[in-house]
Design an enzyme around this catalytic site. Structure first.
Site, PDB file in Angstrom:
ATOM      1  N   GLY A  43      53.058 103.048  32.796  1.00 13.06           N
ATOM      2  CA  GLY A  43      54.542 103.135  33.193  1.00 13.06           C
ATOM      3  C   GLY A  43      55.376 102.162  32.531  1.00 13.06           C
ATOM      4  O   GLY A  43      56.497 102.684  32.042  1.00 13.06           O
ATOM      5  N   ASN A  45      55.187 100.305  30.101  1.00 11.04           N
ATOM      6  CA  ASN A  45      55.301 100.396  28.553  1.00 11.04           C
ATOM      7  C   ASN A  45      56.108 101.500  28.042  1.00 11.04           C
ATOM      8  O   ASN A  45      56.955 101.471  27.314  1.00 11.04           O
ATOM      9  CB  ASN A  45      53.736 100.777  27.956  1.00 11.04           C
ATOM     10  CG  ASN A  45      52.868  99.560  28.100  1.00 11.04           C
ATOM     11  OD1 ASN A  45      53.123  98.582  28.299  1.00 11.04           O
ATOM     12  ND2 ASN A  45      51.545  99.738  28.155  1.00 11.04           N
ATOM     13  N   GLY A 221      46.145 111.515  17.237  1.00 11.25           N
ATOM     14  CA  GLY A 221      45.932 110.315  16.769  1.00 11.25           C
ATOM     15  C   GLY A 221      46.478 110.420  15.067  1.00 11.25           C
ATOM     16  O   GLY A 221      47.901 110.915  14.954  1.00 11.25           O
ATOM     17  N   ALA A 250      49.866 103.052  21.903  1.00 17.74           N
ATOM     18  CA  ALA A 250      50.526 104.118  20.897  1.00 17.74           C
ATOM     19  C   ALA A 250      50.872 105.346  21.802  1.00 17.74           C
ATOM     20  O   ALA A 250      51.959 105.751  21.619  1.00 17.74           O
ATOM     21  CB  ALA A 250      49.502 104.522  19.935  1.00 17.74           C
ATOM     22  N   ASP A 252      51.687 105.495  24.875  1.00 15.77           N
ATOM     23  CA  ASP A 252      53.036 105.204  25.691  1.00 15.77           C
ATOM     24  C   ASP A 252      54.388 105.007  24.825  1.00 15.77           C
ATOM     25  O   ASP A 252      55.353 105.635  25.216  1.00 15.77           O
ATOM     26  CB  ASP A 252      52.962 103.694  26.154  1.00 15.77           C
ATOM     27  CG  ASP A 252      51.495 103.743  27.116  1.00 15.77           C
ATOM     28  OD1 ASP A 252      51.192 104.764  27.819  1.00 15.77           O
ATOM     29  OD2 ASP A 252      51.289 102.662  27.341  1.00 15.77           O
TER      30      ASP A 252
HETATM   31  O1  RIB Z   1      48.224 102.393  27.789  1.00 12.27           O
HETATM   32  C1  RIB Z   1      47.939 101.232  27.552  1.00 12.27           C
HETATM   33  C2  RIB Z   1      47.867 100.538  28.497  1.00 12.27           C
HETATM   34  O2  RIB Z   1      46.839 100.925  29.571  1.00 12.27           O
HETATM   35  C3  RIB Z   1      47.854  98.934  28.629  1.00 12.27           C
HETATM   36  O3  RIB Z   1      49.036  98.517  28.573  1.00 12.27           O
HETATM   37  C4  RIB Z   1      47.240  98.835  29.696  1.00 12.27           C
HETATM   38  O4  RIB Z   1      47.901  97.973  31.052  1.00 12.27           O
HETATM   39  C5  RIB Z   1      46.596 100.107  30.662  1.00 12.27           C
HETATM   40  O5  RIB Z   1      47.413 100.382  31.464  1.00 12.27           O
END
Ligand code: RIB
Length: 309
Positions: A43, A45, A221, A250, A252
């Site tokens: 979230g 990110n 990907g 990636a 996120d």
């Molecule tokens: O999507 C990556 C994230 O997954 C990481 O930052 C980690 O905290 C997990 O939540």
């Protein structure tokens, strides 16, 4: 043009990252580099990704009252997030993720959710003033499902575009009701299979469209993404090839960027291409939030990509 307003309801973690030549097998110990501690959580990110790309972002989340929670809150404020609905939970520790990254940039992640597990429908309700102003609501599955449901429902009632990134892959089927509140679903291949039992992105997308979402974007990907808006409207939108350092976040980066591009009025395919660029840049850097690019960096990357094509 005014910054688009996006609400992210989701998790926040502190990531403990070790780079190693390869990922450990079950029962094995591998020696890696120095520990890197960085802000993460799907979230957070996605919220930070959207804010760095110029959106006005309201983040709805729970962290602990410990050192990690305090640092996370200060970080959100530095990133310019609206933190009015970030609760510092007195009864739970902050979320933590343990991450190992190999020399190809692939990772394994284990999460101790802590306060993320206590983000509730009541927290979503408390944030209702923000929902009435939002253009998009961005959700993932690192918080309780009932909270995801409440946020999707609130987004739909407010007339916002609801984007659900079903990550991490759910261990049991999602309730059909949830899909009726979702406009755009963005699984990766693993998540698409977990949601439908189908191996190919096309078959999975078809099942998910039938559940009532308007668009399914299956991220693939380096192969780009399958964009499906109807049984006869499926196409690939290609991504960008880059030298991978760390694939963490990636997805996120992709989702935060997708929400921003759609909220500012891009077409779906143009938004996916923009999101590919943001994800590609994030893969070239170590860590979750440290890897997320600014709007200026993305514009420069796209300009260079155009000049090479
Ligand atoms: O999507 C990556 C994230 O997954 C990481 O930052 C980690 O905290 C997990 O939540």
């Amino acid at each position: 043009m005014a910054s688009p307003h996006i609400i992210v309801v989701g998790s926040s973690n502190t990531d403990m990252v070790v780079q190693a030549d390869r990922l450990p097998l079950p029962g094995e110990t591998v020696l890696g580099g120095d520990l890197v501690i960085a802000p993460g959580g799907k979230g957070a990110n996605q919220a930070v990704a959207a804010a760095r790309l110029g959106a006005h972002v309201t983040f709805v989340a729970r962290v602990g009252q410990d050192m990690f929670g305090q640092e996370a809150l200060s970080n959100f404020q530095r990133e310019g997030l609206d933190t009015r609905y970030v609760v510092q939970d007195p009864d739970a520790p902050s979320g933590v993720a343990l991450i190992v990254v190999d020399s190809d940039g692939q990772n394994i992640i284990a999460v101790a959710p802590g306060a993320n597990r206590r983000l509730s429908p009541a927290d979503v309700e408390a944030a209702s003033p923000a929902f009435s102003e939002a253009r998009s609501v961005l959700l993932q599955l690192e918080i309780p499902l009932e909270t995801v449901m409440a946020a999707a429902k609130a987004g739909r009632s407010a007339g916002a575009t609801v984007i659900l990134n079903p990550a991490p892959a759910p261990s049991s089927p999602l309730p059909d009701e949830l899909f009726t509140y979702v406009d755009i679903l963005t699984p990766n291949e693993t998540e698409a299979t977990a949601l439908t039992g189908h191996e190919t992105p096309e078959d999975a997308a078809l099942v998910l469209l039938r559940k009532g979402v308007d668009a399914v974007i299956v991220t693939l990907g380096e192969e780009g993404a399958l964009v499906a808006t109807g049984p006869d409207q499926m196409r690939r939108v290609l991504g960008f090839r880059v030298e991978a350092v760390d694939a963490t976040a990636a997805g996120d980066a992709f989702n935060g960027a997708l929400a921003v591009a759609l909220a500012r009025g891009d077409s779906l395919d143009a938004a996916v291409r923009y999101a590919h660029a943001v994800a590609a840049l994030s893969v070239t850097r170590l860590g979750a939030q440290p890897s997320l690019p600014t709007a200026e960096e993305v514009d420069a990357f796209l300009k260079e990509a155009r000049s090479l094509s």
